[in-house]
Motif scaffolding. Sequence first.
Motif, short mmCIF file in Angstrom:
data_model
loop_
_atom_site.label_atom_id
_atom_site.label_comp_id
_atom_site.label_asym_id
_atom_site.label_seq_id
_atom_site.Cartn_x
_atom_site.Cartn_y
_atom_site.Cartn_z
N ILE A 11 0.88 -1.17 0.00
CA ILE A 11 0.00 0.00 0.00
C ILE A 11 0.92 1.21 0.00
CG2 ILE A 11 -2.10 -1.06 0.88
CD1 ILE A 11 -1.22 -0.23 3.70
N ASP A 50 -1.26 3.77 2.26
CA ASP A 50 -0.75 3.69 3.62
C ASP A 50 -0.81 5.12 4.17
OD1 ASP A 50 0.67 3.01 5.87
OD2 ASP A 50 2.43 2.24 4.82
N GLY A 255 8.82 -4.14 -3.68
CA GLY A 255 10.15 -3.72 -4.11
C GLY A 255 11.19 -4.12 -3.08
N GLU A 257 13.47 -2.65 -1.33
CA GLU A 257 13.81 -1.94 -0.08
C GLU A 257 12.82 -2.24 1.04
OE1 GLU A 257 11.65 -0.75 -1.98
OE2 GLU A 257 10.92 1.24 -1.46
N TYR A 287 13.36 0.86 -10.75
CA TYR A 287 13.60 1.68 -11.94
C TYR A 287 14.64 2.72 -11.57
CZ TYR A 287 9.86 0.17 -14.97
OH TYR A 287 9.08 -0.55 -15.81
N1 MSP Z 1 3.88 2.20 2.51
C1 MSP Z 1 4.98 1.32 2.31
C2 MSP Z 1 4.50 -0.07 1.98
C3 MSP Z 1 3.65 -0.72 3.01
S1 MSP Z 1 3.10 -2.27 2.48
C4 MSP Z 1 2.41 -2.94 3.81
C5 MSP Z 1 5.85 1.85 1.16
N2 MSP Z 1 5.26 2.64 0.31
S2 MSP Z 1 5.99 3.37 -0.93
O1 MSP Z 1 4.97 4.16 -1.54
O2 MSP Z 1 7.14 4.06 -0.48
O3 MSP Z 1 6.56 2.27 -1.88
C6 MSP Z 1 5.77 1.29 -2.42
C7 MSP Z 1 6.45 0.47 -3.46
O4 MSP Z 1 6.94 1.24 -4.54
C8 MSP Z 1 7.60 -0.37 -2.94
O5 MSP Z 1 7.41 -1.72 -3.34
C9 MSP Z 1 8.79 0.21 -3.64
O6 MSP Z 1 9.79 -0.73 -3.88
C10 MSP Z 1 8.18 0.69 -4.93
N3 MSP Z 1 9.05 1.68 -5.56
C11 MSP Z 1 9.30 2.95 -5.14
N4 MSP Z 1 10.26 3.49 -5.96
C12 MSP Z 1 10.63 2.57 -6.89
C13 MSP Z 1 11.40 2.59 -8.07
N5 MSP Z 1 12.11 3.63 -8.42
N6 MSP Z 1 11.36 1.48 -8.86
C14 MSP Z 1 10.56 0.40 -8.60
N7 MSP Z 1 9.82 0.36 -7.52
C15 MSP Z 1 10.03 1.30 -6.49
O7 MSP Z 1 7.00 1.48 1.09
#
Ligand code: MSP
Length: 471
Positions: A11, A50, A255, A257, A287
């Motif tokens: 999320i 989230d 992802g 991280e 990415y």
């Molecule tokens: N809120 C948490 C997730 C909670 S799940 C119970 C979070 N959110 S986020 O918005 O920061 O990231 C969500 C997803 O986007 C992650 O899987 C992260 O790896 C993905 N990405 C964010 N930047 C990215 C790139 N540049 N490339 C590919 N995916 C990446 O973490």
Amino acid sequence: MSKKFFVTTPIYYVNDRPHIGHLCTTLAADILARYHRLLGEKVFFLTGTDEHGAKIAEAAKENQQSPKDYCDQLAVDFERNWKKLNLSYDFFIRTTDPRHEKFVSKFIEKIYKNGDIYKGKYEGLYCIGCEKFLTDSELIDGCCPYHPSRKPIRQVEENYFFRLSKYQKEVEKIIQKNIYHLVPENKKRETLNKIKKGLDDLSISRASVSWGIPLPWDKSQTIYVWFEALLNYFTATQFLNGKDIFWPPDLHIVGKEISWFHAVIWPAMLLSAELPLPKKLFIHSFYISRGQKMSKSIGNIIQPKQLINEFGLEATRYLIASTFPHSDDSDITMEYFKEKYNADLANGIGNLVQRVSVLCQMSNVKCQMSKPNFKFQNYNLYNQLLEEYKFNEALVWIWEKINKLDKYVNDNKPWEKQGNERKIILEKPIFDLLEIAFLLQPFLPQTSQKITEIFFSERIKAPTKPLFPRI
Ligand code: MSP
């Protein structure tokens, strides 16, 4: 009963505008959800936002809004993007939904009663960007590797702790034995190596953060945002009518991280609550652009909106699926996307559909099949690639068919032939294009439908506009 498939995305934090990093995970889940629906399975595809924690509260304050108003506004932006991209999620969960909050409280109370939560003191460096405490080994020059411009904050607090250490052996075992199957293999190995170094108990409440769900037994603290967010996968199946049959998840996609939370903390929480475990965790890479991580400060973020405006909806889906960062980071730029669009879509499938349909229209050729009845069971490699989440390789395989067909048309020159001879030459491209349309369904649902409508017809007519105009 038909098989079920429950797939989730992380999320997303509402404070970030949707970018292609978010899109790639959501699209991956969408492709798989569509594929499993086509296989006749019952599917539940869950995504959402989230919305609690220090990071969101801080962003709302900067915007001079209450956290709830701020989230209400931004969650809409995510949904609007996902709808535009024809992402077929079944439910969009928001962690500020009171139904989620209720089940989170019930869950945490249960594991508190089990004796897996205790009060203690925590001192450490906290990264608000990641919403987590950092260990010394994670720091690079004293900063978080993912948020180098934000200094981690030293925090000392009385918190409640979850006995994560108690579950070390069990978590190790379930990952080792693929009871909880982590893919790709190298990510599984990395996780196991890290587990072997030992698990510390986890601080799961905050006295200093008011924007969160209060702890049921101590309202002066709120539940740590990650602990609560992970539970979204479970709560949605509890508060939505008829969705409890989907538990446990068949696949989480995340992802790299945030893999630790999903690979280690999450199954430990479920073990503590004595709930069935998810079956698989697919951890993808990032990415990047010209070798650098995409970030607001560098200004190299690509938003889904930009891609849709430049290339259209279906092309955006194609460009993301075919550059999906499966095991390695995927280095992309807008220029690269443009080249790929022209090569594969405008000059590739788009041009082929146009040429063949014009020839069919000119010579009154019709489809010879009474009903296209392709079956996924007949395409082993395609199935295997989808089951390994190798979307790019699956598309390359389909594009080989397209290129071969293009060559067939060039070699047989139907435009130089007359009458029956031309009709016979055109039978194969009609059949093959219907097959290609069938295989494209999970990836490009609208294009697939258009191609089927063009060629499965008594009177084949060329589309008035090319499927993918050259740019
Ligand atoms: N809120 C948490 C997730 C909670 S799940 C119970 C979070 N959110 S986020 O918005 O920061 O990231 C969500 C997803 O986007 C992650 O899987 C992260 O790896 C993905 N990405 C964010 N930047 C990215 C790139 N540049 N490339 C590919 N995916 C990446 O973490």
